[in-house]
Write an enzyme that holds these catalytic residues in place. Structure first.
Site, PDB file in Angstrom:
ATOM      1  CE1 TYR A 200      49.708  39.700  76.314  1.00  0.00           C
ATOM      2  CE2 TYR A 200      50.243  41.572  74.916  1.00  0.00           C
ATOM      3  CZ  TYR A 200      50.193  40.977  76.158  1.00  0.00           C
ATOM      4  OH  TYR A 200      50.631  41.672  77.262  1.00  0.00           O
ATOM      5  N   PRO A 292      48.567  37.019  84.289  1.00  0.00           N
ATOM      6  CG  PRO A 292      50.418  35.725  83.709  1.00  0.00           C
ATOM      7  CD  PRO A 292      49.148  35.679  84.483  1.00  0.00           C
TER       8      PRO A 292
END
Ligand code: RFL
Ligand code: PHB
Length: 389
Positions: A200, A292
């Protein structure tokens, strides 16, 4: 036609509920608006919590999942050139697994078909009637013919754009929503993933995520403008932008190739309350949406299915109404926690148009705290790996 539980929607929620109930001898009919092929062509979730795996095992459909899934004990988080690791195992004592929604849905379809389960595809104009009475029924068209199903209960598993939620009268229904000012442009490519675990990445050019489906199939996302269209992004432009949003070492290692799917998803947080009206029970995206970023969408659908399945078993096998009466409150208590986590992770990692220099420093300092503080990593890991049911 008559059944005990009529299920609107043949996505993962509807199919899993149908399969679980079948194993307890409860009869269901699943109504799906699209074709089986269409449902299986939607590239969506990739990360499953252990609670989901347990449910798939209980449904007797986890054989391929157990064999082929990738176990992830943690994840990487990057801030510009700096990258650190959060271990779910160390901080929360459990892992998550990578197994695509497409594969999971295929396993569920195959199990329902092997058991001669009733799934009607390409149905039209579904309508729910008398849900607040003891005799609810559904009308719809199939092969151009009008049809009717009488049932004891209706499970509304028809996703965000379905009809179930809208059947609950406006005087009863309360909706909470936050729309984020960007989308995610995602591609799937037949290339080895850049890392064994997810990355991420919060960069000055915006958010990026490196995910995967298996050792040869990668899934990558970049934050994009809501006005963008997938056709605006050539594969070369996508790879170039992704590389710019990753730390140098990962950017250099990234293997690129032609995309086999490219799509844009808007980001939204949404909850409807209550999740039950009379004999109609909402499950999954029909009742709530998360951005998400926390990988929670499919996992929250699974916790709803868990509560509703157990409540229906209590009703049919133990003749107890308590589970069904408590369904909405129980499901929502867990949903709101997943909503909070998904919202927080979205705020933590994306660029927002109105962000000031001060906001950016706060964002960086929150990521630094996560990197350095064991308690912060524990809170992150507990939420990401999934709160208990
Ligand atoms: P679905 O999958 O939308 O299925 C609903 C089904 O109902 C049908 N339907 C109807 N049928 C009959 N009559 C009608 N009137 C109908 N209206 C609709 C539809 O055709 C469809 O087949 O809802 P369900 O089952 O609740 O499942 C929810 C999940 O699909 C969703 O939460 C996840 O995909 C969200 N999500 C993720 N979740 C995770 O847990 N982990 C992830 O890593 C993750 N990544 C994602 C995601 C969703 C994404 N997008 C595109 C929204 C990544 C993306 C990009
Ligand atoms: C994915 O693999 O599609 C995926 C993984 C993690 C997320 C969102 C999507 O947070």
């Amino acid at each position: 036609m008559r059944t005990q539980v009529a299920i609107v929607g043949g996505g993962p929620s509807g199919l899993l509920l149908s399969q679980l109930l079948h194993r307890k001898g409860v009869d269901t009919i699943v109504l799906e608006r699209k074709t089986r092929e269409y449902v299986l062509s939607r590239i969506r979730a990739g990360i499953l919590e252990t609670g989901f795996i347990d449910l798939m095992r209980e449904a007797g459909v986890a054989e391929r999942l157990d064999r082929e899934c990738l176990i992830h004990d943690g994840t990487h988080i990057a801030l510009d050139q700096d990258m650190f690791h959060v271990s779910f195992q160390e901080s929360a004592g459990r892992s998550v697994v990578v197994y695509g929604q497409t594969e999971l849905t295929r396993d569920l379809y195959e199990a329902r078909e092997a058991a001669d389960g009733k799934i009607l595809y390409e149905i039209g104009d579904a309508q729910i009637h008398d849900a607040n009475t003891d005799k609810p029924y559904l009308t719809f068209t199939s092969d151009g013919q009008p049809r009717r199903i009488d049932c004891d209960f209706i499970a509304g598993c028809d996703g965000f754009h379905g009809i179930s939620r809208k059947t609950i009268p406006l005087e009863v229904r309360r909706e909470y929503e936050k729309v984020y000012p960007f989308g995610w442009l995602g591609i799937l490519s037949q290339t080895p993933p850049v890392d064994d675990e997810l990355i991420y990445s919060c960069s000055q050019r915006g958010f990026a995520l490196c995910s995967m489906r298996n050792q040869q199939l990668s899934r990558y996302y970049i934050q994009c403008a809501l006005s963008d269209h997938p056709d605006d992004w050539s594969d070369a432009a996508f790879w170039d932008e992704l590389k710019r949003r990753l730390p140098g070492e990962q950017a250099e290692r990234l293997v690129t190739g032609p995309s086999i799917e490219k799509s844009i998803a808007p980001l939204r947080s949404f909850v409807t309350e209550p999740m039950q009206w009379g004999r109609l029970y909402l499950c999954g995206d029909a009742a709530h949406i998360v951005p998400p970023t926390g990988a929670k969408g499919l996992n929250t659908a699974a916790s709803d299915v868990h509560y509703l399945y157990n409540a229906l078993c209590e009703h049919y096998l133990e003749k107890s109404p308590e589970g069904l009466q408590a369904y909405s409150d129980k499901a929502l208590a867990r949903i709101w926690k997943a909503e909070r986590f998904s919202w927080w992770m979205t705020m933590l990692l994306h660029r927002f148009p109105e962000q000031t220099e001060f906001d950016l420093r706060i964002q960086r300092s929150e990521i630094a705290f996560l990197k350095e503080n064991e308690s912060a990593r524990k809170v992150f890991a507990e939420n990401y790996a999934g709160l208990p049911y």
